[in-house]
Design a protein around this motif. Sequence first.
Motif, PDB file in Angstrom:
ATOM      1  N   LEU A 154      30.449  40.133  -7.428  1.00 14.47           N
ATOM      2  CA  LEU A 154      31.107  40.121  -6.112  1.00 14.47           C
ATOM      3  C   LEU A 154      30.135  40.537  -5.016  1.00 14.47           C
ATOM      4  CD1 LEU A 154      34.670  41.639  -6.678  1.00 14.47           C
ATOM      5  CD2 LEU A 154      33.916  39.288  -6.896  1.00 14.47           C
ATOM      6  N   ASP A 155      29.376  41.580  -5.296  1.00 13.09           N
ATOM      7  CA  ASP A 155      28.448  42.106  -4.297  1.00 13.09           C
ATOM      8  C   ASP A 155      27.386  41.079  -3.925  1.00 13.09           C
ATOM      9  OD1 ASP A 155      27.832  44.392  -2.669  1.00 13.09           O
ATOM     10  OD2 ASP A 155      26.068  44.731  -3.939  1.00 13.09           O
ATOM     11  N   LYS A 156      26.910  40.343  -4.920  1.00 13.73           N
ATOM     12  CA  LYS A 156      25.909  39.295  -4.667  1.00 13.73           C
ATOM     13  C   LYS A 156      26.503  38.215  -3.754  1.00 13.73           C
ATOM     14  CE  LYS A 156      23.102  35.899  -7.128  1.00 13.73           C
ATOM     15  NZ  LYS A 156      22.832  35.288  -8.435  1.00 13.73           N
ATOM     16  N   GLY A 157      27.743  37.827  -4.007  1.00 16.10           N
ATOM     17  CA  GLY A 157      28.409  36.824  -3.172  1.00 16.10           C
ATOM     18  C   GLY A 157      28.601  37.309  -1.744  1.00 16.10           C
ATOM     19  N   VAL A 189      26.912  35.890   1.884  1.00 16.09           N
ATOM     20  CA  VAL A 189      27.694  35.560   3.080  1.00 16.09           C
ATOM     21  C   VAL A 189      27.147  36.338   4.282  1.00 16.09           C
ATOM     22  CG1 VAL A 189      29.956  35.812   4.193  1.00 16.09           C
ATOM     23  CG2 VAL A 189      29.794  34.872   1.878  1.00 16.09           C
ATOM     24  N   GLU A 190      26.867  37.617   4.076  1.00 16.29           N
ATOM     25  CA  GLU A 190      26.306  38.439   5.161  1.00 16.29           C
ATOM     26  C   GLU A 190      24.979  37.865   5.658  1.00 16.29           C
ATOM     27  OE1 GLU A 190      27.716  42.985   4.557  1.00 16.29           O
ATOM     28  OE2 GLU A 190      26.436  42.175   2.976  1.00 16.29           O
ATOM     29  N   LYS A 191      24.127  37.424   4.738  1.00 18.73           N
ATOM     30  CA  LYS A 191      22.841  36.842   5.118  1.00 18.73           C
ATOM     31  C   LYS A 191      23.051  35.546   5.894  1.00 18.73           C
ATOM     32  CE  LYS A 191      18.414  35.183   3.282  1.00 18.73           C
ATOM     33  NZ  LYS A 191      18.258  34.286   4.386  1.00 18.73           N
ATOM     34  N   ALA A 192      23.980  34.711   5.440  1.00 22.24           N
ATOM     35  CA  ALA A 192      24.257  33.449   6.129  1.00 22.24           C
ATOM     36  C   ALA A 192      24.795  33.708   7.537  1.00 22.24           C
ATOM     37  CB  ALA A 192      25.237  32.609   5.321  1.00 22.24           C
ATOM     38  N   LEU A 193      25.631  34.723   7.683  1.00 21.97           N
ATOM     39  CA  LEU A 193      26.147  35.084   9.010  1.00 21.97           C
ATOM     40  C   LEU A 193      24.997  35.504   9.930  1.00 21.97           C
ATOM     41  CD1 LEU A 193      29.312  37.173   8.047  1.00 21.97           C
ATOM     42  CD2 LEU A 193      29.297  34.970   9.217  1.00 21.97           C
ATOM     43  N   LYS A 194      24.126  36.351   9.399  1.00 19.02           N
ATOM     44  CA  LYS A 194      22.986  36.835  10.183  1.00 19.02           C
ATOM     45  C   LYS A 194      22.065  35.675  10.559  1.00 19.02           C
ATOM     46  CE  LYS A 194      19.299  40.244  10.147  1.00 19.02           C
ATOM     47  NZ  LYS A 194      18.581  41.264   9.403  1.00 19.02           N
ATOM     48  N   ASP A 195      21.783  34.791   9.590  1.00 21.69           N
ATOM     49  CA  ASP A 195      20.922  33.636   9.847  1.00 21.69           C
ATOM     50  C   ASP A 195      21.497  32.721  10.923  1.00 21.69           C
ATOM     51  OD1 ASP A 195      19.205  34.597   7.914  1.00 21.69           O
ATOM     52  OD2 ASP A 195      19.753  33.098   6.398  1.00 21.69           O
ATOM     53  N   ALA A 196      22.814  32.640  10.988  1.00 23.22           N
ATOM     54  CA  ALA A 196      23.473  31.792  11.995  1.00 23.22           C
ATOM     55  C   ALA A 196      23.565  32.488  13.351  1.00 23.22           C
ATOM     56  CB  ALA A 196      24.872  31.412  11.512  1.00 23.22           C
ATOM     57  N   GLY A 197      23.183  33.771  13.383  1.00 19.25           N
ATOM     58  CA  GLY A 197      23.248  34.510  14.641  1.00 19.25           C
ATOM     59  C   GLY A 197      24.652  35.007  14.944  1.00 19.25           C
ATOM     60  N   THR A 248      29.741  26.655   3.062  1.00 23.54           N
ATOM     61  CA  THR A 248      29.209  26.577   1.700  1.00 23.54           C
ATOM     62  C   THR A 248      29.151  27.967   1.070  1.00 23.54           C
ATOM     63  OG1 THR A 248      27.883  24.678   2.329  1.00 23.54           O
ATOM     64  CG2 THR A 248      27.254  25.801   0.301  1.00 23.54           C
ATOM     65  N   GLU A 249      28.700  28.949   1.850  1.00 29.87           N
ATOM     66  CA  GLU A 249      28.600  30.320   1.329  1.00 29.87           C
ATOM     67  C   GLU A 249      29.987  30.881   1.012  1.00 29.87           C
ATOM     68  OE1 GLU A 249      25.840  31.775   0.313  1.00 29.87           O
ATOM     69  OE2 GLU A 249      24.752  30.021   0.999  1.00 29.87           O
ATOM     70  N   LYS A 278      31.412  29.534  -2.199  1.00 26.92           N
ATOM     71  CA  LYS A 278      30.863  30.168  -3.401  1.00 26.92           C
ATOM     72  C   LYS A 278      31.728  31.352  -3.851  1.00 26.92           C
ATOM     73  CE  LYS A 278      26.028  28.977  -2.527  1.00 26.92           C
ATOM     74  NZ  LYS A 278      24.705  29.520  -2.163  1.00 26.92           N
ATOM     75  N   LEU A 279      32.444  31.951  -2.886  1.00 25.16           N
ATOM     76  CA  LEU A 279      33.315  33.074  -3.207  1.00 25.16           C
ATOM     77  C   LEU A 279      34.586  32.600  -3.921  1.00 25.16           C
ATOM     78  CD1 LEU A 279      33.067  35.231   0.046  1.00 25.16           C
ATOM     79  CD2 LEU A 279      31.634  35.310  -2.002  1.00 25.16           C
ATOM     80  N   ASP A 280      34.750  31.294  -4.012  1.00 26.45           N
ATOM     81  CA  ASP A 280      35.912  30.720  -4.675  1.00 26.45           C
ATOM     82  C   ASP A 280      35.514  30.089  -6.013  1.00 26.45           C
ATOM     83  OD1 ASP A 280      38.650  30.174  -4.762  1.00 26.45           O
ATOM     84  OD2 ASP A 280      38.378  28.165  -3.930  1.00 26.45           O
ATOM     85  N   SER A 281      34.387  30.522  -6.561  1.00 20.51           N
ATOM     86  CA  SER A 281      33.886  29.958  -7.817  1.00 20.51           C
ATOM     87  C   SER A 281      34.602  30.570  -9.019  1.00 20.51           C
ATOM     88  CB  SER A 281      32.381  30.214  -7.937  1.00 20.51           C
ATOM     89  OG  SER A 281      32.147  31.597  -8.166  1.00 20.51           O
ATOM     90  N   ALA A 282      34.455  29.940 -10.162  1.00 24.15           N
ATOM     91  CA  ALA A 282      35.038  30.450 -11.404  1.00 24.15           C
ATOM     92  C   ALA A 282      34.431  31.808 -11.766  1.00 24.15           C
ATOM     93  CB  ALA A 282      34.824  29.449 -12.534  1.00 24.15           C
ATOM     94  N   GLU A 283      33.129  31.956 -11.552  1.00 24.22           N
ATOM     95  CA  GLU A 283      32.444  33.215 -11.864  1.00 24.22           C
ATOM     96  C   GLU A 283      32.992  34.357 -10.996  1.00 24.22           C
ATOM     97  OE1 GLU A 283      27.879  34.943 -12.085  1.00 24.22           O
ATOM     98  OE2 GLU A 283      28.310  33.345 -10.668  1.00 24.22           O
ATOM     99  N   PHE A 284      33.169  34.084  -9.711  1.00 21.35           N
ATOM    100  CA  PHE A 284      33.688  35.076  -8.765  1.00 21.35           C
ATOM    101  C   PHE A 284      35.133  35.422  -9.129  1.00 21.35           C
ATOM    102  CE2 PHE A 284      34.660  36.817  -4.553  1.00 21.35           C
ATOM    103  CZ  PHE A 284      33.473  37.450  -4.236  1.00 21.35           C
TER     104      PHE A 284
END
Length: 152
Positions: A78-81, A85-93, A121-122, A125-131
């Motif tokens: 969960l933490d990795k996911g 998401v946090e990184k993608a948010l930051k990258d998008a500004g 997309t990020e 990923k939080l809706d994956s079978a693994e998550f």
Amino acid sequence: MKTPLALATAALLAVTLTGCGGSDDGPDSEYCKDLKSASTQFDSLSSNDVSKLDEAFKTFHTLADEAPSDVKSDWATLDKGIASVEKALKDAGLKFSDFAALQEGKMPEGVDVAKLQGLATEFQKLDSAEFDKASKAIEKHAKDVCKVNLSS
């Protein structure tokens, strides 16, 4: 006479060590206490209240760090996911405080629209079978060990 004393000391030591070991896991553990207090944050996320998303993500990280060995790898998933998401948010500004404007259809200044589109997309990923598997394991542990119902 030394033998009964030695046995009594060994028994006392075993009981003491067992008692100490139990504090890492169980309803009175720091993890369980934090999980119980965090359950209200998780409820607000399920109701699409994004105003506390930043706080909830920080709580996820804390719980992942505190998690007992039974669910440590599930929390790591969960933490990795959440971290991606946090990184993608930051990258998008995008900051968490920008979500209210986005919900109103307003584009905050400094947001990279192309990278913003990649956020979907990020989040997917939080809706994956693994998550999902990790979430269910954490919910079961929370209910069985911590006596906290996260699925309400």
